[in-house]
Every structure is written in C-alpha cells, then in structure tokens.
Motif scaffolding. Structure first.
Motif, short mmCIF file in Angstrom:
data_model
loop_
_atom_site.label_atom_id
_atom_site.label_comp_id
_atom_site.label_asym_id
_atom_site.label_seq_id
_atom_site.Cartn_x
_atom_site.Cartn_y
_atom_site.Cartn_z
N LEU A 1 0.85 -1.19 0.00
CA LEU A 1 0.00 0.00 0.00
C LEU A 1 0.88 1.23 0.00
O LEU A 1 1.81 1.33 0.80
N LEU A 2 0.60 2.14 -0.91
CA LEU A 2 1.29 3.43 -0.94
C LEU A 2 0.25 4.52 -0.72
O LEU A 2 -0.67 4.70 -1.52
N GLN A 3 0.39 5.23 0.38
CA GLN A 3 -0.56 6.26 0.80
C GLN A 3 -0.10 7.63 0.33
O GLN A 3 1.07 7.99 0.45
N GLY A 4 -1.02 8.41 -0.22
CA GLY A 4 -0.70 9.78 -0.60
C GLY A 4 -0.58 10.68 0.62
O GLY A 4 -1.29 10.50 1.61
N TRP A 5 0.30 11.67 0.52
CA TRP A 5 0.51 12.64 1.61
C TRP A 5 0.34 14.04 1.03
O TRP A 5 1.16 14.51 0.26
N LYS B 1 -4.57 6.53 -3.05
CA LYS B 1 -3.79 5.39 -2.57
C LYS B 1 -3.61 4.41 -3.70
O LYS B 1 -4.43 4.32 -4.61
N ILE B 2 -2.53 3.63 -3.62
CA ILE B 2 -2.29 2.52 -4.55
C ILE B 2 -2.17 1.24 -3.72
O ILE B 2 -1.41 1.20 -2.76
N TYR B 3 -2.94 0.21 -4.09
CA TYR B 3 -2.92 -1.05 -3.37
C TYR B 3 -2.53 -2.19 -4.31
O TYR B 3 -2.78 -2.13 -5.51
N ARG B 4 -1.98 -3.22 -3.73
CA ARG B 4 -1.94 -4.50 -4.44
C ARG B 4 -3.30 -5.15 -4.24
O ARG B 4 -3.78 -5.27 -3.11
N ALA B 5 -3.92 -5.57 -5.31
CA ALA B 5 -5.29 -6.09 -5.24
C ALA B 5 -5.38 -7.29 -4.31
O ALA B 5 -6.35 -7.43 -3.56
N GLU B 6 -4.38 -8.15 -4.33
CA GLU B 6 -4.43 -9.37 -3.50
C GLU B 6 -4.46 -9.03 -2.02
O GLU B 6 -4.95 -9.83 -1.21
N VAL B 7 -3.96 -7.86 -1.64
CA VAL B 7 -3.94 -7.45 -0.24
C VAL B 7 -5.24 -6.74 0.14
O VAL B 7 -5.87 -7.07 1.14
N ILE B 8 -5.65 -5.76 -0.64
CA ILE B 8 -6.86 -5.00 -0.29
C ILE B 8 -8.10 -5.87 -0.37
O ILE B 8 -9.09 -5.63 0.33
N HIS B 9 -8.07 -6.92 -1.19
CA HIS B 9 -9.22 -7.82 -1.26
C HIS B 9 -9.33 -8.70 -0.01
O HIS B 9 -10.36 -9.35 0.18
N GLU B 10 -8.28 -8.72 0.82
CA GLU B 10 -8.35 -9.43 2.09
C GLU B 10 -9.09 -8.61 3.15
O GLU B 10 -9.41 -9.12 4.22
N VAL B 11 -9.33 -7.33 2.86
CA VAL B 11 -9.96 -6.43 3.82
C VAL B 11 -11.38 -6.12 3.36
O VAL B 11 -11.60 -5.80 2.19
N ARG B 12 -12.33 -6.23 4.27
CA ARG B 12 -13.71 -5.85 3.96
C ARG B 12 -14.00 -4.53 4.67
O ARG B 12 -13.86 -4.41 5.89
N LEU B 13 -14.37 -3.52 3.89
CA LEU B 13 -14.64 -2.20 4.44
C LEU B 13 -16.10 -2.10 4.86
O LEU B 13 -17.00 -2.28 4.05
N LEU B 14 -16.31 -1.81 6.13
CA LEU B 14 -17.65 -1.70 6.69
C LEU B 14 -17.78 -0.39 7.46
O LEU B 14 -16.77 0.22 7.84
N ILE C 1 3.80 -0.78 4.17
CA ILE C 1 2.90 0.35 3.95
C ILE C 1 3.75 1.62 3.93
O ILE C 1 4.44 1.92 4.90
N GLY C 2 3.71 2.36 2.84
CA GLY C 2 4.52 3.56 2.72
C GLY C 2 3.67 4.76 2.33
O GLY C 2 2.46 4.65 2.11
N GLU C 3 4.29 5.91 2.24
CA GLU C 3 3.59 7.12 1.83
C GLU C 3 4.49 7.96 0.95
O GLU C 3 5.72 7.81 0.96
N VAL D 1 -5.32 -2.53 6.57
CA VAL D 1 -4.36 -3.25 5.72
C VAL D 1 -3.23 -3.82 6.57
O VAL D 1 -2.72 -4.92 6.31
N ALA D 2 -2.83 -3.07 7.62
CA ALA D 2 -1.77 -3.55 8.50
C ALA D 2 -2.17 -4.80 9.26
O ALA D 2 -1.31 -5.49 9.82
N SER D 3 -3.47 -5.12 9.29
CA SER D 3 -3.91 -6.34 9.95
C SER D 3 -3.70 -7.57 9.08
O SER D 3 -3.79 -8.70 9.58
N VAL D 4 -3.42 -7.38 7.79
CA VAL D 4 -3.21 -8.52 6.90
C VAL D 4 -1.83 -8.51 6.26
O VAL D 4 -1.47 -9.45 5.54
N THR D 5 -1.03 -7.48 6.50
CA THR D 5 0.32 -7.42 5.95
C THR D 5 1.21 -6.70 6.93
O THR D 5 0.73 -6.04 7.87
#
Length: 340
Positions: free
Chosen positions: A131-135, A173-186, A206-208, A197-201
C-alpha cells in the motif's frame, strides 16, 4: 467490458491497474474529472480501467456518468448504488468490481491529481510495498476547520495504532489487489484503511509519498465537524481489531482482572476493618464501590470468554484464517524426502 487499450509493449511493463472513484453529488466535477484521469494516465505503461461508483446521488450524477462512459469507451465502468450508503460502501463496491493487479483510489472532487498515479505505481513497485498512501503535504484546505484537526487526528491514529503516517485522510492510494481484497470495508472504515491493511500485511510494507492537492472548484465538501466524534469511535474499533482481533479474551480479560484486583483489595481492607478492628462497614461507600467493581470484573471476564468462543468458531469455519500467506512453494511440485 475491457480494460483500457494499451500496446503490447506497454502492457508488458506495468501491471493492469483499476482506478476506483466513489462519487456523491459531484455532477459539475464529472466531465473535468474524467478528462484529467485520461490525461494523467496517458503515459501509463500498462492496461487500465476506470470504475466510477455513484453513491445514490440525486443531482443527476449517475445519468451523466453513463453518458460520459459511453463517450470515453468500455474501459470506463459505472456502478450506481440504489441509495446513499456512504463513502466506505461505495469504495468497497468499486474494489469488488476491480479486475486489476493494482488498484488506485481517489476522490471525485478534483482535489486529488490523477497525474500522480503513474509515479505512485512506479514507487510502489520499486519499494515493493502493498500500500502506498498519498501525503497532501501542501494541503489546499481551510487551516482551522480541516488542516489542524487533520494533523492532530493523524498523530493520534499513529500513536494508538502504531502505523505512523502523515495523512490518513488522503483518498489517493495505490494497493496490491491481492492485499486489499483481504480487507472488507464496513461502516466508515475508509478513514483507517492503512490500519486495516496492517492487519493482513506487515506495516513495513505500507509507505507514503507526497502528492499534489488542489482547492475544490465545484460542489461542496461532504465533511463536517461531526466526523470528529466518528473518528474517535472508529479509532477505538481499529485499535481493538488490530491488537486483539484474534484474541478478544485478552482485551476484556485484562479489564476484568483490573477491576477484580481493585474490588478484591477493597474487600480485603474491609474484612480487616470488620473482623480485626471491629468496626461496622455496612454503610461505608467503599463497600458498595468494591461490590460494583467485582460485578464489573465478572461481566468483563465472562464477556472475554464469550468473545473467545465466538472468535474460535469464526476461524473454525475454514473460510477465514488469523494469518495471511504472502507466498509459498507450489505444493504440487513438493516431494517427501526419503529416509537415508
């Protein structure tokens, strides 16, 4: 429906990219938004698609999106939700529909610059991040209403969760699909995506990076001061699931033991007062406080046991796991080592 055209030479150089944009009441921004996305991705060395999610807008956003998608081509996909479900639900709908190996998300208010996306993809691949987070270092928002509260919130989130970033609120943000698909947003989890994301990788993946930010030209912000209270509640939930998601009994049990020790110590003191000193304790406030603490302790301990049972049942179904595998050897090619 196909992903945007790219020459074979370009397609070999970069992974396929899906761009997800949740939209709500952004009619005036649609045409310049799609134009800027195509201009910004013109140099992307790979195939890409654009997924616009209309979150139940009532100003004609959905109808206009369909018109623009027909003009631009089949790589522009439109998803219309039946009503306004919120930004988190709209983003999850877009993530579910995304087919790229990488996924980019950004807001539809023209404040994020799509031209940053190709550079961010290069940086994510070069740094081998998930995951690359914008700043938004030079943020173009009101100082008192947006920037100062945002800085305080980012510092608090980093301290509580251990995932230190300068700008959690940036949607780019830019994600690897295989990682973000492990997270369900509720709920309203979109504010804490790096934490989830830090709960699955590994948080180290994770950078910015600094991105451009521009003032809003059309429409009005959908955020108000009320979101401050929601952020605090979401932060508590994020902290719990990040630290105790697989062992909730430790969380509730620690609180129960704390109150149990306090209540037990008070009761021990009152026993000494009653049987050694011979004084009456029936009307002492300390007695009622000790009883209250012991009852609270029992409640938290039993809640911890029930939470552990529910979590173990959850993982026992086989559809979920408390761990995530990044890579493993092919089991089909594995062989047993014969005895010597």
């Amino acid at each position: 429906m196909s992903i945007s055209t790219a020459t074979p030479e370009r397609a070999k150089r970069h992974p396929r990219l899906s761009i997800v944009i949740p939209l709500y009441q952004e009619l005036d921004n649609l045409e310049p938004l799609l134009t800027r996305v195509h201009e910004g991705l013109a140099a992307y060395r790979g195939d890409w698609e654009l997924i616009c999610v209309d979150d139940g807008s009532r100003d004609g956003t959905g109808a206009r999106l369909r018109e623009l998608a027909a003009d631009w081509g089949p790589h522009v996909r439109v998803i219309q939700l039946r009503r306004n479900f919120g930004q988190t639900a709209a983003m999850q709908a877009g993530l579910d529909a995304a087919r790229g190996e990488l996924i980019a998300t950004l807001d539809g208010d023209l404040q994020n610059d799509p031209a940053d996306i190709p550079r961010m993809v290069d940086e994510l691949l070069e740094r081998d991040l998930d995951l690359l987070q914008g700043w938004r270092r030079r943020r173009q928002d009101a100082l008192l209403l947006r920037r100062i509260p945002s800085r305080l919130a980012n510092a608090l989130i980093g301290r509580v969760t251990g995932v230190a970033l300068h700008d959690y609120g940036c949607s780019l943000k830019i994600y690897r699909a295989e990682v973000i698909h492990e997270v369900r947003l509720l709920g309203e989890m979109h504010r804490f995506i790096p934490v989830w994301v830090a709960s699955v990788t590994d948080p180290e993946r994770i950078g910015e990076t600094e991105v451009h930010h521009q003032p809003r030209r059309f429409g009005a912000s959908k955020y108000g001061i009320s979101r401050t209270f929601r952020v605090l509640l979401d932060l508590l939930a994020a902290f719990f699931f990040l630290r105790f998601g697989a062992r909730p009994g430790h969380f509730f049990g620690s609180i129960g033991l704390f109150f149990g020790l306090l209540g037990g110590s008070m009761m021990a003191h009152l026993l000494v007062v009653k049987f050694v000193l011979g004084e009456s304790i029936g009307q002492r406030p300390l007695l009622f406080t000790a009883i209250l603490f012991l009852v609270v302790a029992i409640q938290f301990l039993t809640t911890g046991v029930l939470a552990e049972l529910m979590m173990r049942t959850f993982y026992a179904t086989g559809t979920h796991s408390p761990h995530r595998i990044r890579w493993q050897s092919d089991p089909e090619s594995a062989r047993w080592r014969p005895p010597r």
